[in-house]
Design a protein around this motif. Structure first.
Motif, PDB file in Angstrom:
ATOM      1  N   PHE A  43       0.852  -1.184   0.000  1.00 52.36           N
ATOM      2  CA  PHE A  43       0.000   0.000   0.000  1.00 52.36           C
ATOM      3  C   PHE A  43       0.882   1.227   0.000  1.00 52.36           C
ATOM      4  CE2 PHE A  43      -2.599  -3.284   1.957  1.00 52.36           C
ATOM      5  CZ  PHE A  43      -3.805  -3.131   1.295  1.00 52.36           C
ATOM      6  N   ARG A  44       0.465   2.245  -0.744  1.00 49.83           N
ATOM      7  CA  ARG A  44       1.309   3.444  -0.849  1.00 49.83           C
ATOM      8  C   ARG A  44       1.400   4.198   0.475  1.00 49.83           C
ATOM      9  NH1 ARG A  44      -3.202   4.767  -3.459  1.00 49.83           N
ATOM     10  NH2 ARG A  44      -4.443   6.392  -2.538  1.00 49.83           N
ATOM     11  N   ASP A  45       0.300   4.142   1.280  1.00 46.50           N
ATOM     12  CA  ASP A  45       0.321   4.862   2.552  1.00 46.50           C
ATOM     13  C   ASP A  45      -0.689   4.241   3.523  1.00 46.50           C
ATOM     14  OD1 ASP A  45      -2.216   5.850   1.724  1.00 46.50           O
ATOM     15  OD2 ASP A  45      -1.313   7.665   0.914  1.00 46.50           O
ATOM     16  N   TRP A  46      -0.693   4.762   4.739  1.00 52.82           N
ATOM     17  CA  TRP A  46      -1.565   4.263   5.799  1.00 52.82           C
ATOM     18  C   TRP A  46      -3.038   4.371   5.413  1.00 52.82           C
ATOM     19  CZ3 TRP A  46      -0.861   1.489  10.072  1.00 52.82           C
ATOM     20  CH2 TRP A  46      -1.923   1.403  10.955  1.00 52.82           C
ATOM     21  N   ALA A  47      -3.423   5.461   4.777  1.00 59.02           N
ATOM     22  CA  ALA A  47      -4.822   5.659   4.393  1.00 59.02           C
ATOM     23  C   ALA A  47      -5.288   4.563   3.431  1.00 59.02           C
ATOM     24  CB  ALA A  47      -5.014   7.042   3.765  1.00 59.02           C
ATOM     25  N   ALA A  48      -4.434   4.170   2.504  1.00 59.99           N
ATOM     26  CA  ALA A  48      -4.796   3.111   1.551  1.00 59.99           C
ATOM     27  C   ALA A  48      -4.965   1.775   2.271  1.00 59.99           C
ATOM     28  CB  ALA A  48      -3.738   3.008   0.461  1.00 59.99           C
ATOM     29  N   LEU A  49      -4.086   1.474   3.207  1.00 58.84           N
ATOM     30  CA  LEU A  49      -4.228   0.251   4.007  1.00 58.84           C
ATOM     31  C   LEU A  49      -5.516   0.293   4.812  1.00 58.84           C
ATOM     32  CD1 LEU A  49      -3.352  -2.384   5.422  1.00 58.84           C
ATOM     33  CD2 LEU A  49      -2.022  -0.948   6.996  1.00 58.84           C
ATOM     34  N   HIS A  50      -5.754   1.397   5.472  1.00 59.91           N
ATOM     35  CA  HIS A  50      -6.920   1.544   6.328  1.00 59.91           C
ATOM     36  C   HIS A  50      -8.223   1.440   5.543  1.00 59.91           C
ATOM     37  CE1 HIS A  50      -9.732   3.572   9.117  1.00 59.91           C
ATOM     38  NE2 HIS A  50      -9.044   2.864   9.991  1.00 59.91           N
ATOM     39  N   ALA A  51      -8.216   1.869   4.291  1.00 58.51           N
ATOM     40  CA  ALA A  51      -9.414   1.780   3.455  1.00 58.51           C
ATOM     41  C   ALA A  51      -9.759   0.320   3.138  1.00 58.51           C
ATOM     42  CB  ALA A  51      -9.216   2.561   2.159  1.00 58.51           C
ATOM     43  N   ALA A 113      -1.968 -15.530   9.358  1.00 60.26           N
ATOM     44  CA  ALA A 113      -1.311 -14.366   9.933  1.00 60.26           C
ATOM     45  C   ALA A 113      -1.091 -13.312   8.871  1.00 60.26           C
ATOM     46  CB  ALA A 113       0.031 -14.755  10.545  1.00 60.26           C
ATOM     47  N   ILE A 114      -1.087 -12.074   9.328  1.00 56.51           N
ATOM     48  CA  ILE A 114      -0.729 -10.939   8.486  1.00 56.51           C
ATOM     49  C   ILE A 114       0.390 -10.206   9.219  1.00 56.51           C
ATOM     50  CG2 ILE A 114      -1.453  -8.755   7.476  1.00 56.51           C
ATOM     51  CD1 ILE A 114      -4.293  -9.897   7.302  1.00 56.51           C
ATOM     52  N   THR A 115       1.530 -10.116   8.587  1.00 50.32           N
ATOM     53  CA  THR A 115       2.634  -9.352   9.160  1.00 50.32           C
ATOM     54  C   THR A 115       2.710  -8.038   8.403  1.00 50.32           C
ATOM     55  OG1 THR A 115       4.277 -10.313   7.658  1.00 50.32           O
ATOM     56  CG2 THR A 115       3.907 -11.435   9.754  1.00 50.32           C
ATOM     57  N   SER A 116       3.310  -7.034   9.022  1.00 54.86           N
ATOM     58  CA  SER A 116       3.365  -5.763   8.339  1.00 54.86           C
ATOM     59  C   SER A 116       4.676  -5.029   8.589  1.00 54.86           C
ATOM     60  CB  SER A 116       2.197  -4.861   8.769  1.00 54.86           C
ATOM     61  OG  SER A 116       2.290  -4.570  10.134  1.00 54.86           O
ATOM     62  N   THR A 117       5.028  -4.260   7.578  1.00 55.28           N
ATOM     63  CA  THR A 117       6.121  -3.310   7.671  1.00 55.28           C
ATOM     64  C   THR A 117       5.534  -1.959   7.306  1.00 55.28           C
ATOM     65  OG1 THR A 117       7.717  -4.976   6.975  1.00 55.28           O
ATOM     66  CG2 THR A 117       8.387  -2.661   6.781  1.00 55.28           C
ATOM     67  N   ILE A 118       5.641  -1.027   8.203  1.00 53.15           N
ATOM     68  CA  ILE A 118       5.091   0.303   7.972  1.00 53.15           C
ATOM     69  C   ILE A 118       6.247   1.290   8.004  1.00 53.15           C
ATOM     70  CG2 ILE A 118       3.508   2.064   8.802  1.00 53.15           C
ATOM     71  CD1 ILE A 118       1.898  -0.281  10.095  1.00 53.15           C
ATOM     72  N   ARG A 119       6.541   1.865   6.859  1.00 54.87           N
ATOM     73  CA  ARG A 119       7.648   2.806   6.747  1.00 54.87           C
ATOM     74  C   ARG A 119       7.179   4.210   7.113  1.00 54.87           C
ATOM     75  NH1 ARG A 119       8.386  -1.200   3.325  1.00 54.87           N
ATOM     76  NH2 ARG A 119      10.449  -2.075   3.106  1.00 54.87           N
TER      77      ARG A 119
END
Length: 122
Positions: A43-51, A113-119
């Motif tokens: 996802f390009r950013d947090w908002a896209a993930l959250h959507a 499971a879902i793992t994440s990397t948030i830059r």
């Protein structure tokens, strides 16, 4: 319950770098080279993930992992939710490969499971 998949979610990764990786894999496959499968969603950013990954969709994924359902209506009843909204959620999650639809309409999820990397600095 059978062992499922782990999905990695990346937020804030440079989409050009991702596109270059895809192009490289495409080229390798075209030349007959081996290409490893990738259970990664970017996802390009947090908002896209959250959507995409809302609390209701998370609840839906957890339910389908534990208890596959015969279809949208059965799932909506099990979750005590509106059929139209559940349909929208299933459609969105299926586009990302998080929900599976059988030919008979049966719904399930193989995600353990879902793992994440948030830059932050991306």
């Amino acid at each position: 319950m059978k062992s499922g998949r782990t999905i990695e979610i990346e937020v804030g990764r440079d989409l050009r770098a991702v596109a270059a990786e895809v192009a490289e894999a495409w080229k390798a496959a075209g030349e007959g080279g081996a290409v490893a499968g990738d259970d990664r969603i970017v996802f390009r950013d947090w908002a896209a993930l959250h959507a995409v990954m809302t609390p209701k969709r998370y609840e839906l994924l957890r339910h389908l992992r534990r208890t596959p359902e015969s279809g949208i209506r059965a799932l909506a009843r099990a979750l005590n939710r509106d059929v139209r909204r559940v349909h929208e959620d299933v459609t969105a999650l299926a586009e990302f490969g998080l929900v599976l639809r059988g030919e008979d309409g049966r719904l399930s999820s193989e995600i353990d499971a879902i793992t994440s990397t948030i830059r932050i600095a991306a």
